[in-house]
Design a protein around this motif. Structure first.
Motif: not given
Length: 113
Positions: A37-63
């Protein structure tokens, strides 16, 4: 100035909401129960507010990490003061995913629906 709020799936409580928020802010995830459900919520946030991914932690990808962090344990949302108006919508969305959380600005837990 920014606004933080943290959400997670609350199975059996291990720590207070404030303590869990502090652990999330420090990147400590061991006391959070994993949930899709946490992953699903993260995905829904990204759909609802494009660009919000940079405001989420942990990062989806951290080099800088050798291995990817577990995204199923918590999500910490950091909004600039200019985006603060979406916070009530984010909290309501989290409730629809049956997540709980903590808002350090109001020093209150966020109960799931």
């Amino acid at each position: 100035m920014s606004i933080d709020v943290c959400f997670w799936w609350q199975g059996k409580p291990s720590l207070s909401p404030e303590e869990l928020y502090k652990e999330a802010a420090d990147g400590v995830s061991e006391n959070f129960e994993p949930s899709s459900l946490v992953i699903d919520f993260r995905e829904r946030l990204a759909i609802q507010w494009p660009g919000i991914e940079d405001s989420l932690e942990p990062l989806a990808y951290d080099p800088d990490l050798d291995e990817q962090e577990d995204l199923s344990r918590f999500i910490l949302v950091t909004l600039s003061s200019g985006r603060a108006e979406v916070l009530p919508e984010i909290i309501e969305m989290a409730r629809t995913f049956r997540l709980t959380g903590y808002d350090p600005q109001s020093e209150q837990g966020i109960a799931r629906a």
